[in-house]
Design a protein around this motif. Structure first.
Motif, PDB file in Angstrom:
ATOM      1  N   SER A  27       6.199   8.505  -5.267  1.00 62.74           N
ATOM      2  CA  SER A  27       5.541   9.585  -5.667  1.00 62.74           C
ATOM      3  C   SER A  27       5.620   9.921  -7.161  1.00 62.74           C
ATOM      4  N   GLY A  28       6.281   8.854  -7.790  1.00 65.35           N
ATOM      5  CA  GLY A  28       6.458   9.331  -9.353  1.00 65.35           C
ATOM      6  C   GLY A  28       7.738  10.530  -9.529  1.00 65.35           C
ATOM      7  N   GLY A  73       2.039  10.267  -2.538  1.00 66.90           N
ATOM      8  CA  GLY A  73       2.251   9.202  -3.363  1.00 66.90           C
ATOM      9  C   GLY A  73       1.281   8.314  -2.902  1.00 66.90           C
ATOM     10  N   GLN A  74       1.602   6.962  -3.595  1.00 71.79           N
ATOM     11  CA  GLN A  74       0.675   5.742  -3.200  1.00 71.79           C
ATOM     12  C   GLN A  74       1.648   4.662  -2.643  1.00 71.79           C
ATOM     13  N   THR A  79       1.727  -0.213  -6.873  1.00 76.54           N
ATOM     14  CA  THR A  79       2.123   0.377  -8.006  1.00 76.54           C
ATOM     15  C   THR A  79       2.056  -0.868  -9.003  1.00 76.54           C
ATOM     16  N   PRO A  80       1.742  -0.673 -10.145  1.00 74.93           N
ATOM     17  CA  PRO A  80       1.904  -1.695 -11.359  1.00 74.93           C
ATOM     18  C   PRO A  80       3.374  -2.208 -11.451  1.00 74.93           C
ATOM     19  N   VAL A  85       6.835  -7.247 -10.841  1.00 71.04           N
ATOM     20  CA  VAL A  85       7.856  -7.748 -10.376  1.00 71.04           C
ATOM     21  C   VAL A  85       7.486  -8.764  -9.335  1.00 71.04           C
ATOM     22  N   ALA A  86       6.675  -8.536  -8.326  1.00 69.33           N
ATOM     23  CA  ALA A  86       6.295  -9.558  -7.372  1.00 69.33           C
ATOM     24  C   ALA A  86       5.682 -10.719  -7.954  1.00 69.33           C
ATOM     25  N   ASP A  87       4.787 -10.467  -9.077  1.00 62.53           N
ATOM     26  CA  ASP A  87       4.382 -11.712  -9.784  1.00 62.53           C
ATOM     27  C   ASP A  87       5.387 -12.343 -10.555  1.00 62.53           C
TER      28      ASP A  87
END
Length: 225
Positions: A27-28, A73-74, A79-80, A85-87
């Protein structure tokens, strides 16, 4: 009860240890009521004057968040930060192929310096040292040893949604996302607020004790392990 008062009274009893993968949302801001009030205030007064009200508005942030101010939130995985991180995990052995490397190099080329928090990188070599040493080293440590509260305090926070689920807020996002992507568990989250109806719909009231609230919070933690 204000956000600040709850944090002071609850202390470490407000920390729950969870499986990060069972925290689906981000949610930021951990100050949703403050955020809503600031947005409203800025419609009527210049930004400089609105900023003067920030400390007073934050001090009034309630622990129990009204439904009209609560933002679920999303999805974390959208999230960017999580995607970056996953990449990077998938390119651990070839960091120059990672999205994180490309983003930092783009920043370096356009601005002359690339930043990660207070870390300044002024060359490709410094970027690679950051990715291979700092980021890669932290990921390797988390994978091998799990999260250690001796290395980082409980800066990662969360809010309790109306249905009792959790939404990530505040700082500590890179470690949280790393543990989420690496399936490292458990991970500590400090509860800093809750949807008002989560408490009242389950028998809570203004007369409930702090101990009763904290017991309920620990129950939420148990449901997310």
């Amino acid at each position: 009860m204000t956000h600040k008062e709850f944090n002071r009274l609850a202390g470490e009893r407000a920390v729950i240890w969870v499986d990060p993968a069972r925290v689906p949302l981000h949610s930021g801001s951990k100050w949703p009521v403050y955020r809503k009030r600031m947005l409203r205030l800025r419609r009527y007064v210049p930004l400089a004057f609105a900023n003067l009200a920030r400390p007073a508005l934050k001090a009034r942030e309630p622990f129990f968040i009204p439904g009209d101010a609560f933002r679920p939130g999303q999805p974390v995985v959208d999230t960017p930060r999580y995607r970056k991180v996953a990449d990077f995990i998938s390119h651990r052995d070839t960091p120059t192929d990672s999205l994180w490397y490309r983003d930092l190099m783009r920043e370096l080329e356009t601005q002359g310096v690339a930043w990660h928090k207070k870390i300044a990188m002024r060359s490709e070599a410094e970027i690679l040292d950051f990715l291979e040493g700092y980021v890669g080293g932290l990921m390797d440590s988390l994978r091998a040893h799990g999260f250690s509260s001796n290395e980082s305090r409980y800066e990662s926070s969360a809010l309790i949604c109306r249905d009792g689920s959790l939404t990530k807020t505040g700082s500590g996002n890179h470690r949280f996302n790393m543990c989420h992507a690496l399936n490292v568990t458990p991970f500590p989250l400090r509860i800093v607020g809750a949807h008002r109806d989560w408490f009242t719909d389950n028998g809570g009231s203004d007369d409930s004790t702090l101990d009763a609230l904290l017991a309920r919070i620990q129950e939420v933690g148990a449901q997310h392990r």
